[in-house]
Scaffold this motif. Structure first.
Motif, PDB file in Angstrom:
ATOM      1  N   LEU A 133      -6.788  66.590  77.882  1.00 49.50           N
ATOM      2  CA  LEU A 133      -6.505  67.236  76.598  1.00 49.50           C
ATOM      3  C   LEU A 133      -7.693  68.096  76.205  1.00 49.50           C
ATOM      4  CD1 LEU A 133      -4.740  67.411  73.934  1.00 49.50           C
ATOM      5  CD2 LEU A 133      -6.178  65.549  73.087  1.00 49.50           C
ATOM      6  N   ILE A 134      -7.409  69.341  75.830  1.00 45.26           N
ATOM      7  CA  ILE A 134      -8.450  70.187  75.237  1.00 45.26           C
ATOM      8  C   ILE A 134      -8.010  70.597  73.841  1.00 45.26           C
ATOM      9  CG2 ILE A 134      -9.421  70.997  77.423  1.00 45.26           C
ATOM     10  CD1 ILE A 134      -7.893  73.634  77.029  1.00 45.26           C
ATOM     11  N   PHE A 135      -8.993  70.776  72.972  1.00 43.11           N
ATOM     12  CA  PHE A 135      -8.712  71.075  71.572  1.00 43.11           C
ATOM     13  C   PHE A 135      -8.795  72.565  71.252  1.00 43.11           C
ATOM     14  CE2 PHE A 135     -10.096  66.704  71.783  1.00 43.11           C
ATOM     15  CZ  PHE A 135      -9.130  66.065  71.035  1.00 43.11           C
ATOM     16  N   SER A 136      -9.199  73.374  72.224  1.00 39.70           N
ATOM     17  CA  SER A 136      -9.362  74.808  71.969  1.00 39.70           C
ATOM     18  C   SER A 136      -8.733  75.610  73.107  1.00 39.70           C
ATOM     19  CB  SER A 136     -10.849  75.147  71.838  1.00 39.70           C
ATOM     20  OG  SER A 136     -11.541  74.700  73.003  1.00 39.70           O
ATOM     21  N   TYR A 137      -7.409  75.509  73.215  1.00 37.70           N
ATOM     22  CA  TYR A 137      -6.715  76.240  74.279  1.00 37.70           C
ATOM     23  C   TYR A 137      -6.959  77.742  74.140  1.00 37.70           C
ATOM     24  CZ  TYR A 137      -3.280  78.674  76.956  1.00 37.70           C
ATOM     25  OH  TYR A 137      -2.704  79.558  77.816  1.00 37.70           O
ATOM     26  N   ASP A 138      -7.176  78.396  75.277  1.00 39.69           N
ATOM     27  CA  ASP A 138      -7.356  79.846  75.363  1.00 39.69           C
ATOM     28  C   ASP A 138      -6.590  80.322  76.598  1.00 39.69           C
ATOM     29  OD1 ASP A 138      -9.048  82.220  76.632  1.00 39.69           O
ATOM     30  OD2 ASP A 138      -9.431  82.204  74.468  1.00 39.69           O
ATOM     31  N   PRO A 139      -5.958  81.505  76.567  1.00 41.42           N
ATOM     32  CA  PRO A 139      -5.182  81.989  77.721  1.00 41.42           C
ATOM     33  C   PRO A 139      -5.996  82.237  78.995  1.00 41.42           C
ATOM     34  CG  PRO A 139      -4.615  83.233  75.744  1.00 41.42           C
ATOM     35  CD  PRO A 139      -5.773  82.361  75.393  1.00 41.42           C
ATOM     36  N   SER A 140      -7.315  82.174  78.904  1.00 38.18           N
ATOM     37  CA  SER A 140      -8.155  82.308  80.106  1.00 38.18           C
ATOM     38  C   SER A 140      -8.418  80.956  80.774  1.00 38.18           C
ATOM     39  CB  SER A 140      -9.496  82.958  79.742  1.00 38.18           C
ATOM     40  OG  SER A 140     -10.244  82.088  78.903  1.00 38.18           O
ATOM     41  N   PHE A 141      -7.828  79.904  80.251  1.00 37.82           N
ATOM     42  CA  PHE A 141      -8.052  78.531  80.712  1.00 37.82           C
ATOM     43  C   PHE A 141      -7.588  78.330  82.156  1.00 37.82           C
ATOM     44  CE2 PHE A 141      -6.075  74.177  80.887  1.00 37.82           C
ATOM     45  CZ  PHE A 141      -7.261  73.487  81.033  1.00 37.82           C
ATOM     46  N   PHE A 142      -8.411  77.620  82.938  1.00 32.16           N
ATOM     47  CA  PHE A 142      -8.000  77.267  84.299  1.00 32.16           C
ATOM     48  C   PHE A 142      -8.513  75.895  84.694  1.00 32.16           C
ATOM     49  CE2 PHE A 142     -12.044  79.498  85.161  1.00 32.16           C
ATOM     50  CZ  PHE A 142     -12.690  78.592  85.984  1.00 32.16           C
ATOM     51  N   ILE A 143      -7.806  75.315  85.671  1.00 34.97           N
ATOM     52  CA  ILE A 143      -8.189  74.072  86.339  1.00 34.97           C
ATOM     53  C   ILE A 143      -8.297  74.431  87.816  1.00 34.97           C
ATOM     54  CG2 ILE A 143      -7.529  71.686  86.829  1.00 34.97           C
ATOM     55  CD1 ILE A 143      -5.575  71.901  84.430  1.00 34.97           C
ATOM     56  N   GLN A 144      -9.338  73.934  88.483  1.00 36.12           N
ATOM     57  CA  GLN A 144      -9.593  74.365  89.859  1.00 36.12           C
ATOM     58  C   GLN A 144      -9.951  73.178  90.752  1.00 36.12           C
ATOM     59  OE1 GLN A 144     -12.038  77.971  90.448  1.00 36.12           O
ATOM     60  NE2 GLN A 144     -13.501  76.606  91.441  1.00 36.12           N
ATOM     61  N   LEU A 145      -9.526  73.267  92.004  1.00 33.28           N
ATOM     62  CA  LEU A 145      -9.917  72.308  93.036  1.00 33.28           C
ATOM     63  C   LEU A 145     -10.654  73.042  94.144  1.00 33.28           C
ATOM     64  CD1 LEU A 145      -6.686  70.139  93.318  1.00 33.28           C
ATOM     65  CD2 LEU A 145      -8.929  69.355  92.546  1.00 33.28           C
ATOM     66  N   LYS A 146     -11.801  72.485  94.550  1.00 29.95           N
ATOM     67  CA  LYS A 146     -12.580  73.030  95.668  1.00 29.95           C
ATOM     68  C   LYS A 146     -12.549  72.004  96.788  1.00 29.95           C
ATOM     69  CE  LYS A 146     -17.211  74.204  97.184  1.00 29.95           C
ATOM     70  NZ  LYS A 146     -18.639  74.220  96.850  1.00 29.95           N
ATOM     71  N   PHE A 147     -12.194  72.441  97.996  1.00 32.52           N
ATOM     72  CA  PHE A 147     -12.106  71.562  99.157  1.00 32.52           C
ATOM     73  C   PHE A 147     -13.228  71.863 100.141  1.00 32.52           C
ATOM     74  CE2 PHE A 147      -7.845  71.787  97.406  1.00 32.52           C
ATOM     75  CZ  PHE A 147      -7.474  70.452  97.394  1.00 32.52           C
ATOM     76  N   LYS A 148     -13.674  70.847 100.867  1.00 35.21           N
ATOM     77  CA  LYS A 148     -14.702  71.034 101.905  1.00 35.21           C
ATOM     78  C   LYS A 148     -14.170  71.900 103.034  1.00 35.21           C
ATOM     79  CE  LYS A 148     -17.290  66.812 101.130  1.00 35.21           C
ATOM     80  NZ  LYS A 148     -17.716  65.522 101.675  1.00 35.21           N
TER      81      LYS A 148
END
Length: 184
Positions: free
Chosen positions: A77-92
């Protein structure tokens, strides 16, 4: 004389069996060229990051690590949603992601993701859009939806850019999972 013939015949068959079996090595990996490789949830192999975090930090009760913890009963949960928001996964190692799931969280539907793009990169500078969804909705709380797409390449980074939610200033998501299908 019959015993000698039987012994010779038995020895001949034993030699033939040894010749045939000598080429069988159990340590060889089997190849199933007619069957596609099994898809694998590789989410836990990735390192999660996000550009907007829960005010309590990533390990808070509703922090970012909850979105890939494997439990649909927790949420990010975030309290300050912005349209630039992202979630990212980095793999080896680069992964061949061809599907992903999103699970709606327990609270208000207006906090759910509505529009997003899944992108891949190998250097975190050049991104290729792999899947774009608009006007998505979740008809129930705790609902998991699967999204499949065509991806001919492998990437080290996968980023879920959430460009709109249901209209709230808050954003929530219970779970994000990604599935790798090895290239043949």
């Amino acid at each position: 004389m019959n015993a000698l013939k039987l012994t010779r015949r038995a020895l001949g068959m034993l030699c033939l069996a040894l010749v045939l079996c000598s080429g069988c090595k159990k340590e060889k990996q089997r190849h199933y060229d007619l069957l596609p490789p099994d898809p694998e949830d590789v989410t836990a192999q990735g390192v999660l990051s996000t550009n907007i975090e829960n005010t309590g930090g990533p390990s808070a009760t509703e922090g970012s690590i909850r979105v890939t913890d494997g439990f649909e009963s927790t949420k990010f949960l975030i309290f300050s949603y912005d349209p630039s928001f992202f979630i990212q996964l980095k793999f080896k190692a680069a992964q061949h992601i061809t599907s992903y799931t999103l699970t709606s969280a327990n609270d208000a539907p207006e906090r759910d993701p509505k529009n997003w793009t899944l992108a891949g990169s190998n250097d975190e500078k050049v991104w290729k859009d792999l899947d774009t969804r608009t006007n998505e909705s979740f008809s129930a709380r705790g609902l998991t939806k699967n999204y499949e797409f065509t991806n001919p390449d492998t990437y080290t980074y996968y980023r879920l850019n959430i460009t709109a939610n249901g209209g709230s200033t808050l954003f929530q998501l219970a779970e994000w999972r990604v599935t790798n299908v090895p290239l043949q």
